[in-house]
Design a protein around this motif. Structure first.
Motif, PDB file in Angstrom:
ATOM      1  N   SER A 277     -19.981  46.710  -9.821  1.00  0.00           N
ATOM      2  CA  SER A 277     -19.335  47.608 -11.231  1.00  0.00           C
ATOM      3  C   SER A 277     -18.292  48.356 -10.790  1.00  0.00           C
ATOM      4  O   SER A 277     -18.448  49.197  -9.823  1.00  0.00           O
ATOM      5  N   CYS A 278     -17.356  48.455 -11.833  1.00  0.00           N
ATOM      6  CA  CYS A 278     -16.179  49.485 -11.615  1.00  0.00           C
ATOM      7  C   CYS A 278     -15.937  49.940 -13.087  1.00  0.00           C
ATOM      8  O   CYS A 278     -15.677  49.124 -14.074  1.00  0.00           O
ATOM      9  N   THR A 279     -16.340  51.150 -13.338  1.00  0.00           N
ATOM     10  CA  THR A 279     -16.140  51.996 -14.554  1.00  0.00           C
ATOM     11  C   THR A 279     -14.609  52.791 -14.325  1.00  0.00           C
ATOM     12  O   THR A 279     -14.415  53.654 -13.568  1.00  0.00           O
ATOM     13  N   ALA A 280     -13.844  52.617 -15.514  1.00  0.00           N
ATOM     14  CA  ALA A 280     -12.783  53.426 -15.596  1.00  0.00           C
ATOM     15  C   ALA A 280     -12.781  54.410 -16.461  1.00  0.00           C
ATOM     16  O   ALA A 280     -13.718  54.340 -17.420  1.00  0.00           O
ATOM     17  N   SER A 281     -12.101  55.504 -16.228  1.00  0.00           N
ATOM     18  CA  SER A 281     -12.149  56.836 -17.144  1.00  0.00           C
ATOM     19  C   SER A 281     -10.750  57.216 -17.185  1.00  0.00           C
ATOM     20  O   SER A 281     -10.040  57.018 -16.273  1.00  0.00           O
ATOM     21  N   GLY A 282     -10.416  58.069 -18.046  1.00  0.00           N
ATOM     22  CA  GLY A 282      -9.258  58.718 -18.502  1.00  0.00           C
ATOM     23  C   GLY A 282      -8.474  57.858 -19.217  1.00  0.00           C
ATOM     24  O   GLY A 282      -8.797  57.283 -20.106  1.00  0.00           O
ATOM     25  N   ARG A 283      -7.083  57.604 -18.939  1.00  0.00           N
ATOM     26  CA  ARG A 283      -6.152  56.933 -19.815  1.00  0.00           C
ATOM     27  C   ARG A 283      -6.287  55.338 -19.805  1.00  0.00           C
ATOM     28  O   ARG A 283      -5.407  54.804 -19.236  1.00  0.00           O
ATOM     29  N   THR A 284      -7.491  54.981 -20.252  1.00  0.00           N
ATOM     30  CA  THR A 284      -7.949  53.591 -19.767  1.00  0.00           C
ATOM     31  C   THR A 284      -7.110  52.502 -20.917  1.00  0.00           C
ATOM     32  O   THR A 284      -6.863  51.399 -20.593  1.00  0.00           O
ATOM     33  N   PHE A 285      -6.534  53.109 -21.835  1.00  0.00           N
ATOM     34  CA  PHE A 285      -5.414  52.181 -22.708  1.00  0.00           C
ATOM     35  C   PHE A 285      -4.277  51.718 -21.884  1.00  0.00           C
ATOM     36  O   PHE A 285      -3.793  50.847 -22.505  1.00  0.00           O
ATOM     37  N   SER A 286      -3.988  52.414 -20.712  1.00  0.00           N
ATOM     38  CA  SER A 286      -2.577  52.034 -20.008  1.00  0.00           C
ATOM     39  C   SER A 286      -3.163  50.766 -19.076  1.00  0.00           C
ATOM     40  O   SER A 286      -2.118  50.251 -18.347  1.00  0.00           O
ATOM     41  N   ILE A 287      -4.373  50.340 -19.206  1.00  0.00           N
ATOM     42  CA  ILE A 287      -4.878  49.140 -18.263  1.00  0.00           C
ATOM     43  C   ILE A 287      -4.550  47.975 -18.910  1.00  0.00           C
ATOM     44  O   ILE A 287      -4.948  47.779 -19.916  1.00  0.00           O
ATOM     45  N   GLY A 288      -3.760  46.902 -17.979  1.00  0.00           N
ATOM     46  CA  GLY A 288      -3.505  45.689 -18.468  1.00  0.00           C
ATOM     47  C   GLY A 288      -4.311  44.646 -18.006  1.00  0.00           C
ATOM     48  O   GLY A 288      -4.832  43.684 -18.553  1.00  0.00           O
ATOM     49  N   ALA A 289      -4.934  44.972 -16.648  1.00  0.00           N
ATOM     50  CA  ALA A 289      -5.842  44.089 -15.987  1.00  0.00           C
ATOM     51  C   ALA A 289      -6.417  44.770 -14.887  1.00  0.00           C
ATOM     52  O   ALA A 289      -6.137  45.803 -14.398  1.00  0.00           O
ATOM     53  N   MET A 290      -7.733  44.191 -14.487  1.00  0.00           N
ATOM     54  CA  MET A 290      -8.525  44.909 -13.476  1.00  0.00           C
ATOM     55  C   MET A 290      -9.128  43.893 -12.623  1.00  0.00           C
ATOM     56  O   MET A 290      -8.942  42.542 -12.993  1.00  0.00           O
ATOM     57  N   GLY A 291      -9.129  44.384 -11.453  1.00  0.00           N
ATOM     58  CA  GLY A 291      -9.611  43.044 -10.209  1.00  0.00           C
ATOM     59  C   GLY A 291     -10.369  43.646  -9.293  1.00  0.00           C
ATOM     60  O   GLY A 291     -10.392  44.852  -8.930  1.00  0.00           O
ATOM     61  N   TRP A 292     -11.178  42.850  -8.607  1.00  0.00           N
ATOM     62  CA  TRP A 292     -11.591  43.043  -7.422  1.00  0.00           C
ATOM     63  C   TRP A 292     -11.035  42.585  -6.181  1.00  0.00           C
ATOM     64  O   TRP A 292     -10.629  41.334  -6.118  1.00  0.00           O
ATOM     65  N   PHE A 293     -10.667  43.386  -5.082  1.00  0.00           N
ATOM     66  CA  PHE A 293     -10.219  42.894  -4.011  1.00  0.00           C
ATOM     67  C   PHE A 293     -11.233  43.293  -2.816  1.00  0.00           C
ATOM     68  O   PHE A 293     -12.242  44.020  -2.925  1.00  0.00           O
ATOM     69  N   ARG A 294     -11.010  42.569  -1.744  1.00  0.00           N
ATOM     70  CA  ARG A 294     -11.790  42.888  -0.408  1.00  0.00           C
ATOM     71  C   ARG A 294     -10.957  42.883   0.674  1.00  0.00           C
ATOM     72  O   ARG A 294      -9.889  42.158   0.724  1.00  0.00           O
ATOM     73  N   GLN A 295     -11.575  43.556   1.878  1.00  0.00           N
ATOM     74  CA  GLN A 295     -10.891  43.823   3.042  1.00  0.00           C
ATOM     75  C   GLN A 295     -11.800  43.582   4.091  1.00  0.00           C
ATOM     76  O   GLN A 295     -12.694  44.488   4.114  1.00  0.00           O
ATOM     77  N   ALA A 296     -11.932  42.664   5.059  1.00  0.00           N
ATOM     78  CA  ALA A 296     -12.542  42.226   6.025  1.00  0.00           C
ATOM     79  C   ALA A 296     -11.815  43.122   7.095  1.00  0.00           C
ATOM     80  O   ALA A 296     -10.563  43.303   7.193  1.00  0.00           O
ATOM     81  N   PRO A 297     -12.601  43.387   8.161  1.00  0.00           N
ATOM     82  CA  PRO A 297     -12.186  44.067   9.508  1.00  0.00           C
ATOM     83  C   PRO A 297     -10.930  43.174  10.190  1.00  0.00           C
ATOM     84  O   PRO A 297     -11.037  41.975  10.228  1.00  0.00           O
ATOM     85  N   GLY A 298      -9.891  43.637  10.174  1.00  0.00           N
ATOM     86  CA  GLY A 298      -8.797  42.972  10.933  1.00  0.00           C
ATOM     87  C   GLY A 298      -7.888  41.994   9.922  1.00  0.00           C
ATOM     88  O   GLY A 298      -6.938  41.262  10.465  1.00  0.00           O
ATOM     89  N   LYS A 299      -8.310  41.907   8.703  1.00  0.00           N
ATOM     90  CA  LYS A 299      -7.452  41.107   7.679  1.00  0.00           C
ATOM     91  C   LYS A 299      -7.148  41.791   6.771  1.00  0.00           C
ATOM     92  O   LYS A 299      -7.425  43.284   6.516  1.00  0.00           O
ATOM     93  N   GLU A 300      -6.264  41.426   5.976  1.00  0.00           N
ATOM     94  CA  GLU A 300      -5.573  41.952   4.794  1.00  0.00           C
ATOM     95  C   GLU A 300      -6.304  42.011   3.607  1.00  0.00           C
ATOM     96  O   GLU A 300      -7.060  41.156   3.298  1.00  0.00           O
ATOM     97  N   ARG A 301      -5.973  42.896   2.724  1.00  0.00           N
ATOM     98  CA  ARG A 301      -6.695  43.221   1.380  1.00  0.00           C
ATOM     99  C   ARG A 301      -6.245  41.758   0.728  1.00  0.00           C
ATOM    100  O   ARG A 301      -5.072  41.657   0.382  1.00  0.00           O
TER     101      ARG A 301
END
Length: 121
Positions: A20-44
């Motif tokens: 889960s990811c909850t946004a707070s503050g000026r949330t009206f400015s959000i156009g898109a949200m996503g999940w990224f991941r980064q494994a050891p030694g790899k790019e996000r």
């Protein structure tokens, strides 16, 4: 905008987790949200994304059919339901938000703290 992520953990291969990811503050400015991941030694990398207004989604090929991203506008929360987890899904998962509908590392302006997902074989 502040992003608060939660839901990681240790799970056996084939198991599932919901992030889960909850946004707070000026949330009206959000156009898109996503999940990224980064494994050891790899790019996000972008795993899944969702447009805030249209709910259009994007998935990394390797997670299609196993992960589902959704959002609850009333709660300003984005979820990543994972299933059939594999050891190669092990990584630190980060939620990120863009002011546009484009999600990539160059467009993310807000980041949540990472949450560790570990899949044991």
């Amino acid at each position: 905008v502040q992003l608060q992520a939660s839901g990681g953990g240790l799970v056996q291969a084939g198991g599932s987790l919901r992030l889960s990811c909850t946004a707070s503050g000026r949330t009206f400015s959000i156009g898109a949200m996503g999940w990224f991941r980064q494994a050891p030694g790899k790019e996000r990398e972008l795993v899944a994304g969702i447009a805030w207004n249209t709910a259009s989604t994007y998935y990394l090929d390797s997670v299609k059919g196993r992960f589902t991203i959704s959002r609850d506008s009333a709660k300003n929360t984005v979820y990543l339901q994972t299933s059939s987890l594999k050891p190669e899904d092990t990584a630190v998962y980060y939620c990120g938000a863009s002011r546009t509908m484009i999600l990539n590392l160059n467009n993310i302006v807000y980041w949540g703290q990472g949450t560790q997902v570990t899949v044991s074989s």
